[in-house]
Write a protein that holds these residues in place. Structure first.
Motif: not given
Length: 487
Positions: A214-216, A222-230, A250-261, A271-275
Motif C-alpha cells: 500500500s505504501i509503495i 500520488f507522487g506520480g500525479v503530483v510530479y506529472g502535473f507539476s 503510471a500515477g493513475l494506474i497505481s492509484l487505482i490499484l491502491f484504492a482496490w487494495r 481507509d477509503l470507506r470514509a467516502f
C-alpha cells in the motif's frame, strides 16, 4: 455534558479530553502551521537570485517547488497510518525538528543540491505536520465548536502564505536570500520548545498492520500525479513530454490499484470507506473544485501584476498582501458563523461572491489600476474564507472518530493533488491564449504586445476558473449540517 461533547471527548491515554487545556495545544499547532505555511511561499520571488547565485537554470530551480509538493503529496496519505503508530507529541515534535534541520541546511547550503536536500527535509516536516494538526482539532473539540477552532488554524494557514512573497521581496531586495531561512530558524526552535512543554497526547495508538505494498502504490500513485502535473505546469516540456504523460499515467494506474487494495485488506493504510459518508464525499469534491479555482487566482494574479501591469516583485507582493491578511482575519469569523448558522449559509453565498469576482477578474486589462486589483483580491479572499474552512469542517464532522486520521489525510492529499492539477491547468490555459494572441499580432516582440498577451491569457484563465466555481455552486446546494455518524 451533552451527547455530542461526550462522544467527542473520550478517554485517551487515561486523559479526559473534555477537561484538558485546549488553548496551549491550539497555540502549539498554530505556531507550527504558521512557520510551515510561511515557508511554502517565501521563495516565490527569490528564484531569480537563486539562479544567479547558485548558477542553475530556471528548470532546475523549479525543483525547489516541485520537489516540495512531491514530498508533501507522498507523505500526507501515509500520515493516516503514522498517526495510529505514534503519539501526537511524537508526530508533531518529529515534524518540527525535521523542518528545523531542513531550514538550517537550506540557510547554509553552499550549492544547489544541498539547498534542494534541505528543502525536501522541510517538506517532510510539513507533510507530517498538517494532517496531525487537523486530526488533533477533530479529537479535542466537539462538532459544535470545531468551526471556530478550524477558523483559528485557517487564520495562520491563509495569512502566512500571503506574507511570504512580500517578506521575500523585501529581504531579497536588501539582503541575501539566505535570510529567508535564517529568519525562520528561531521561530522553528521556539515552536519545538513550546510544543515540548504544552502539547499533550490526544491520539489513539492502535498500531495497525503495516502494508508495504500500500505504501509503495501510494507513493508511486500520488507522487506520480503530483510530479506529472507539476512538471507540465512549470514549463519543463509541457503536456507533450513523455516525462509528463507517462508519469501521470503510471500515477493513475497505481492509484487505482491502491484504492482496490485499501478496500480488500483488513487494515487499510488509508481507509477509503470514509467516502461512504455522503457529506464527507461531497465536501471533498467541492473543496477539490474550489482549490483548482483558487489556484487560478493565486497563480494568475502574480503573472498579471508582473507581466501585464509591469510591477516589480516586491510591489506585486504588496498588492497581494491585504487580501491575504483579510482572508486570515476572516477565517475565525467564518468559523464562528459556521458554528452558528451551518455550512450552506456560509458556503453558497461565498461561491456566488466568488463567481461574481472571477467575472470581473476575467475582464482585467493592462489599464487596470493597482487599487482596483487590490479591491478584487480582497473580495476574492473574503469569498474563499467563507468556503474553505466551513466546507472542510462539514465533511470531517460526519466521520466517526476512528476515521479522523483517514479523513484528514484524504482531504489534505486530494487538495494537494488539486493544487498540482490547478497549477498545470491554468498555466497551460494562460500560455495557450498568450501564444494565440501573439501569433495574430503584427508586432509580437513589442513590450506592449507582450503585456497585452499576458492580460489576454490571464483573462481566459479566470473565465475557466469561473466555470469551475459554477460547478462548485451546484454542489454547495447539497451541503447540510451533520452530526458524527454512529458507525
Amino acid at each position: 455534558m451533552n451527547t455530542a461533547s461526550a462522544e467527542a471527548s473520550p478517554q485517551v491515554n487515561g486523559i479526559d479530553l473534555s477537561k484538558i487545556k485546549k488553548l496551549p495545544i491550539v497555540i502549539s499547532l498554530i505556531i507550527g502551521a504558521f512557520i510551515a505555511m510561511l515557508n511554502e511561499t517565501v521563495l516565490n520571488v527569490a528564484y531569480t537570485d537563486l539562479m544567479a547565485d547558485l548558477n542553475v537554470t530556471s528548470t532546475t530551480v523549479q525543483w525547489l517547488s516541485t520537489g516540495f509538493m512531491l514530498i508533501v503529496g507522498i507523505l500526507v496519505p501515509i500520515t493516516a497510518l503514522l498517526t495510529q503508530w505514534f503519539t501526537t507529541r511524537q508526530m508533531f515534535l518529529s515534524a518540527m525538528i525535521m523542518f528545523t534541520l531542513g531550514t538550517v541546511l537550506c540557510g547554509i547550503a553552499p550549492q544547489f543540491s544541498i539547498l534542494l536536500v534541505g528543502r525536501l527535509i522541510q517538506a517532510v516536516g510539513t507533510g507530517l505536520m498538517l494532517p496531525v494538526m487537523m486530526n488533533t482539532i477533530l479529537v479535542i473539540f466537539p462538532p459544535e465548536k470545531r468551526g471556530a477552532a478550524m477558523g483559528s488554524i485557517g487564520l495562520v494557514i491563509m495569512v502566512a502564505p500571503a506574507i511570504g512573497p512580500t517578506l521575500s521581496g523585501l529581504i531579497v531586495e536588501h539582503s541575501s536570500w539566505r535570510w529567508l531561512f535564517y529568519m525562520v530558524i528561531p521561530l522553528a526552535v521556539f515552536s519545538v520548545a513550546f510544543a515540548a512543554v504544552y502539547l499533550k497526547n490526544v491520539s489513539d495508538i492502535t498500531k495497525p498492520k503495516v502494508d508495504i505494498l500500500s505504501i509503495i502504490l501510494s507513493t508511486i500513485g500520488f507522487g506520480g500525479v503530483v510530479y506529472g502535473f507539476s512538471s507540465a505546469g512549470e514549463g519543463s516540456g509541457g503536456w507533450s513530454e513523455p516525462e509528463v504523460y507517462l508519469t501521470i499515467a503510471a500515477g493513475l494506474i497505481s492509484l487505482i490499484l491502491f484504492a482496490w487494495r485499501q478496500l480488500v485488506i483488513k487494515s487499510p493504510m488509508l481507509d477509503l470507506r470514509a467516502f461512504k459518508f455522503p457529506m464527507f464525499s461531497l465536501s471533498v469534491v467541492l473543496l477539490m473544485v474550489i482549490m483548482m479555482t483558487l489556484f487560478s487566482s493565486l497563480i494568475m494574479l502574480p503573472f498579471y501584476l508582473r507581466g501585464a501591469l509591469m510591477l516589480s516583485a516586491f510591489t506585486a507582493g504588496l498588492v497581494l498582501l491585504p487580501g491575504g491578511v483579510i482572508n486570515g482575519i476572516m477565517a475565525p469569523v467564518a468559523g464562528k458563523l459556521f458554528d452558528k448558522f451551518g455550512p450552506r449559509a456560509m458556503v453558497t453565498p461565498g461561491i456566488v461572491m466568488l463567481i461574481i469576482i472571477l467575472w470581473f477578474m476575467s475582464q482585467l486589462t493592462t489599464d487596470a489600476s493597482t487599487g482596483y486589483v487590490i479591491l478584487l483580491h480582497c473580495l476574492l479572499m473574503i469569498a474563499i474564507s467563507m468556503i474553505m474552512m466551513p466546507g472542510q469542517t462539514t465533511g470531517l464532522n460526519q466521520l466517526p472518530r476512528r476515521f479522523y486520521p483517514h479523513g484528514t489525510a484524504i482531504m489534505n492529499t486530494l487538495q494537494q493533488v488539486s493544487g498540482a492539477i490547478g497549477t498545470a491547468l491554468f498555466i497551460s490555459i494562460m500560455s495557450s491564449r498568450q501564444t494565440e494572441y501573439l501569433e495574430s499580432s503584427s508586432n509580437p516582440t513589442a513590450p506592449s504586445e507582450i503585456a497585452e498577451s499576458t492580460a489576454a491569457g490571464v483573462q481566459y484563465a479566470f473565465f475557466i476558473g469561473l466555470l469551475f466555481a459554477v460547478g462548485a455552486l451546484v454542489l454547495s446546494f447539497f451541503l447540510k449540517r451533520v452530526k458524527p455518524s454512529e458507525e
